[in-house]
Motif scaffolding. Structure first.
Motif, mmCIF file in Angstrom:
data_model
loop_
_atom_site.group_PDB
_atom_site.id
_atom_site.type_symbol
_atom_site.label_atom_id
_atom_site.label_comp_id
_atom_site.label_asym_id
_atom_site.label_seq_id
_atom_site.Cartn_x
_atom_site.Cartn_y
_atom_site.Cartn_z
ATOM 1 N N ARG A 247 0.809 -1.217 0.000
ATOM 2 C CA ARG A 247 0.000 0.000 0.000
ATOM 3 C C ARG A 247 0.844 1.269 0.000
ATOM 4 O O ARG A 247 0.363 2.335 0.342
ATOM 5 N N LEU B 212 3.405 8.022 -2.606
ATOM 6 C CA LEU B 212 2.039 7.658 -2.979
ATOM 7 C C LEU B 212 1.374 8.753 -3.815
ATOM 8 O O LEU B 212 0.617 8.461 -4.752
ATOM 9 N N ASP C 79 -0.724 8.629 -7.469
ATOM 10 C CA ASP C 79 -2.016 9.281 -7.720
ATOM 11 C C ASP C 79 -1.927 10.227 -8.909
ATOM 12 O O ASP C 79 -2.831 10.271 -9.760
ATOM 13 N N PHE D 254 -7.800 -1.118 -2.085
ATOM 14 C CA PHE D 254 -6.980 0.073 -1.846
ATOM 15 C C PHE D 254 -6.619 0.746 -3.164
ATOM 16 O O PHE D 254 -6.745 1.964 -3.313
ATOM 17 N N TRP D 255 -6.167 -0.046 -4.137
ATOM 18 C CA TRP D 255 -5.740 0.540 -5.411
ATOM 19 C C TRP D 255 -6.908 0.830 -6.344
ATOM 20 O O TRP D 255 -6.877 1.804 -7.106
ATOM 21 N N ASP E 288 -9.738 1.898 -5.322
ATOM 22 C CA ASP E 288 -10.240 3.177 -4.808
ATOM 23 C C ASP E 288 -9.388 4.345 -5.277
ATOM 24 O O ASP E 288 -9.872 5.482 -5.367
ATOM 25 N N ARG E 289 -8.132 4.108 -5.594
ATOM 26 C CA ARG E 289 -7.252 5.169 -6.083
ATOM 27 C C ARG E 289 -7.350 5.330 -7.597
ATOM 28 O O ARG E 289 -6.654 6.166 -8.171
ATOM 29 N N GLY E 290 -8.172 4.496 -8.234
ATOM 30 C CA GLY E 290 -8.465 4.720 -9.636
ATOM 31 C C GLY E 290 -7.811 3.804 -10.637
ATOM 32 O O GLY E 290 -7.972 4.004 -11.844
#
Length: 571
Positions: A85, A94, A98, A211-212, A214-216
Motif C-alpha cells: 500500500r 504515494l 495518484d 486500496f488501489w 479506490d485510487r483509480g
C-alpha cells in the motif's frame, strides 16, 4: 485435431461484438526503473513515467501496465514487496502514483498495476513477525514453515527447487542461535511464499485490491498467477522447475508446447476460487476494471480456465511467445488459442516480449530462432542484430493483426535488442547469482530506454546517470532519432496501431487463407485486411491487385521478401 487434418483455409475465430475495452486493447508495459528518471539518480521513477505518458498517446496504445513500484528492498527488482500500500522511495511517493493515474486518465489511457500475491519480501511485517514467533504460531501459519527432514532436521522438507536455482527452502535460525524450521520460496530466499489456504492471506489481498481500485487503477496484472496454491502435503517432485524455454510448438490443439511450468507447486485447482473472489471485488467497481494473469500453463485448454467468465479477463499467451520463428508452430498455437478461448468466451492476449524474457529483436536473431535462453552475455552466441530486428518487425505485424488484445514491452517500439554484452559484474538478477552465472538472467532486457541520441545517458536521466549501461549503438534507436523518420521501427508501430484501431482488428475475426507459398508463409484475413508473413528464406509473390497498407520492410514490391510481414487491403 492434428495439424495434418486442419484445412488449409478455414475460419478460426469469429468477430467479437462485445464492447469491453480489454477484449481488444493494446497495452504497453512500463518497467518503472528503466523507463524514465526524473530525479537524476539514474533509476527510473513514477514522475519520469508521468512526464512521458504523451509518448504512449502518440504511439497509439490504450493502456499502460506498470511493473511493481511498491515499497521493497529490491532483492528482485520490486517483485519482493514489503508494503503493498505504499510506493518505494526509489520511485517516489504515494502522491506520485495518484498523479500518474490522474494524468493517464486525462490522456485517455487506462492504468494496470502489478500485483505480487505468491510471495512477499522477507522484510514484510508478516514475515518479520513469523521469524520472531515460535513454530506452530499463527504468525508462521501465513507462510509455508516446515520442520526439516533428517535426524536433526538438517534436510529441506521436500526436494523442490527454486525457479531461480538452488533449493526452494531456506532454514531459519532460532533466537538462541540454533538451526530452526525451513520456509518455502519458489523464487529467491528473500521472497517467502504465502500460504493461500490461510483466510488472513485471502482477506489481505482483497483489501489490497480495494486500496488501489479506490485510487483509480483500471486493473491488475497478477504475477505468478498459477503458483499461489500448492498441492496438499507439499509432495516431492522429480521434475525441475525453471524459467521456460520454448520449443517448436504443439502438434494439436490440446498438446503441451513448452510454455508451461509443471509440478505440484503450479496450476492447482484452488487458484481458481481466488480469481473468482477477486473478480467479485472488481465487479463491484464501475469502469470495467480488468485482471490479466501471468500463468505459464499448458495445454491451452488449461490456460483458458483462468479466463472463464467469472475469473480473470485476460491471460498472457506465452505459447505464442515460445513458438519463436516457426510458421507451422505459430499457426498451430494461434488456431489452438482461439479454439480454447472461444469456448469460454474470452479474448486471446498476445505478447512477444516482457521484462522476464530476452527481447524478440534479439532472440529471433539467434541461429535457432525458436530457442529462448534465460539471458545472453559474454561468451554466449551473439544474435545477428540486423536479422533479429527484421524478424522482430515482421513478428510484430503478424501479432498486431490478430484479433484480441496485445501487450507491448517498453522499447520494443524502438526495435531495442537486449544488452547481450553486459558485464557480469553489473548484473542484479537473483537468477544469475543463484545459478552461479549459468543463467545470465533478465538484466539485459531491462536496460534504461534511450530517449535522445545525443544526450548523456540518451536522455534517460537529467544527469545522464543510468542504473545499467546502455549499448552505444542504441543512440540510433533513440526516440528522437526515429520519430518522424519514414521506415523507422517507431513509425511502423505507430502506423500499425493506427490501422489496427481504424480497421477494428482487435475485435475482428480470423480466417486462415491456406499456405499459398508453402508452410513457411502464414496468411490470414481479419475484416478487410489480409496479413501475410514470410518466415522462410526465399521471396514469394504477392497478389498484384492488393494495395499494401503496411509492411515490416521497405523492399516489398510485388514480392514478399524473406523475414517480412505485409498488411494488404482485401479485395
Amino acid at each position: 485435431m492434428s495439424t495434418e487434418t486442419l484445412p488449409t483455409a478455414f475460419l478460426a475465430h469469429r468477430a467479437d461484438t462485445a464492447s469491453s475495452w480489454w477484449r481488444h486493447a493494446v497495452i504497453y508495459q512500463v518497467y518503472p526503473r528503466s523507463f524514465a528518471d526524473a530525479s537524476g539518480d539514474g533509476i527510473g521513477d513514477l514522475p519520469g513515467v508521468t512526464a512521458h505518458l504523451e509518448h504512449l498517446v502518440e504511439l497509439g496504445v490504450d493502456a499502460v501496465w506498470l511493473s511493481p513500484f511498491y515499497r521493497s528492498p529490491q532483492a528482485d527488482a520490486g517483485y519482493d514487496v514489503a508494503d503493498y500500500r505504499d510506493v518505494d522511495p526509489l520511485f517516489g511517493e504515494l502522491a506520485d502514483a495518484d498523479a500518474l493515474i490522474a494524468r493517464a486518465h486525462e490522456l485517455g489511457l487506462r492504468v494496470i498495476i502489478d500485483l505480487v500475491p505468491n510471495h512477499t519480501s522477507d522484510e514484510h511485517e508478516w514475515f518479520r513477525a513469523a521469524l520472531a514467533a515460535a513454530p506452530g504460531s499463527p504468525e508462521r501459519a501465513r507462510y509455508h514453515f516446515r520442520d526439516g527432514r533428517g535426524e536433526h532436521g538438517e534436510l529441506p522438507p521436500n526436494n523442490w527447487q527454486s525457479i531461480f536455482g538452488g533449493p526452494a527452502w531456506t532454514r531459519t535460525t532460532d533466537p538462541d542461535g540454533t538451526p530452526g524450521q525451513w520456509y518455502l520460496h519458489l523464487f529467491d530466499s528473500k521472497q517467502p511464499d504465502l500460504d493461500w489456504d490461510h483466510p488472513q492471506v485471502r482477506a489481505e489481498f482483497e483489501d489490497v485490491l480495494r486500496f488501489w481500485l479506490d485510487r483509480g487503477v483500471d486493473g491488475f496484472r497478477v504475477d505468478v498467477a498459477h503458483g499461489m496454491v500448492k498441492a496438499p502435503g507439499l509432495p516431492d517432485w522429480e521434475g525441475h522447475v525453471a524459467m521456460i524455454d520454448g520449443t517448436d510448438g504443439a502438434d494439436d490443439v490440446d498438446a503441451v508446447d513448452g510454455s508451461g511450468n509443471h509440478g505440484p507447486m503450479f496450476d492447482q485447482e484452488g487458484v481458481h476460487e481466488i480469481y473468482r473472489a477477486w473478480r467479485r471485488v472488481l465487479d463491484t467497481y464501475d469502469g470495467d476494471r480488468a485482471m490479466v494473469t501471468e500463468a505459464w500453463v499448458e495445454p491451452l485448454s488449461r490456460l483458458a480456465r483462468y479466463v472463464r467468465p467469472d475469473e480473470a479477463h485476460q491471460s498472457f499467451n506465452f505459447a505464442f511467445l515460445a513458438a519463436g520463428w516457426h510458421a507451422p508452430a505459430l499457426r498451430r498455437v494461434i488456431t489452438a488459442s482461439y479454439a480454447a478461448n472461444d469456448r469460454v468466451g474470452a479474448p486471446t492476449t498476445w505478447v512477444l516480449s516482457n521484462h522476464d524474457v530476452v527481447r524478440h529483436a534479439s532472440r529471433l536473431g539467434l541461429s535457432d530462432p525458436t530457442h529462448r535462453p534465460n539471458g545472453i552475455g559474454h561468451g554466449d552466441e551473439q544474435p545477428d542484430a540486423v536479422l533479429g530486428l527484421r524478424r522482430a518487425r515482421a513478428a510484430t505485424l503478424l501479432m498486431l493483426g490478430l484479433p484480441g488484445s496485445a501487450y507491448l514491452y517498453q522499447g520494443e517500439e524502438l526495435g531495442l535488442p537486449d544488452h547481450t554484452a553486459l558485464d557480469d559484474d553489473l548484473r542484479e538478477d537473483p537468477a544469475f547469482f543463484r545459478t552461479g552465472g549459468a543463467e545470465r538472467g533478465r538484466d539485459g532486457c531491462r536496460v534504461p530506454l534511450p530517449w535522445s541520441g545525443d544526450a548523456p545517458g540518451f536522455g534517460f536521466s537529467p544527469t545522464g546517470a543510468t542504473w545499467l549501461p546502455q549499448p552505444a549503438e542504441w543512440a540510433d534507436l533513440a526516440v528522437d532519432r526515429q520519430r518522424g523518420r519514414a521506415g523507422s521501427t517507431y513509425e511502423m508501430y505507430r502506423a500499425a496501431l493506427r490501422i489496427r484501431r481504424e480497421e477494428q482488428l482487435g475485435s475482428g475475426g480470423l480466417q486462415w487463407l491456406g499456405e499459398p507459398a508453402g508452410e513457411d508463409v502464414l496468411a490470414y484475413r481479419n475484416g478487410d485486411v489480409v496479413v501475410v508473413a514470410n518466415l522462410g528464406d526465399v521471396d514469394v509473390p504477392l497478389p498484384a491487385d492488393a494495395p499494401v497498407l503496411l509492411a515490416s520492410a521497405a523492399d516489398v514490391d510485388g514480392v514478399l521478401p524473406a523475414g517480412t510481414t505485409v498488411w494488404l487491403r482485401a479485395s
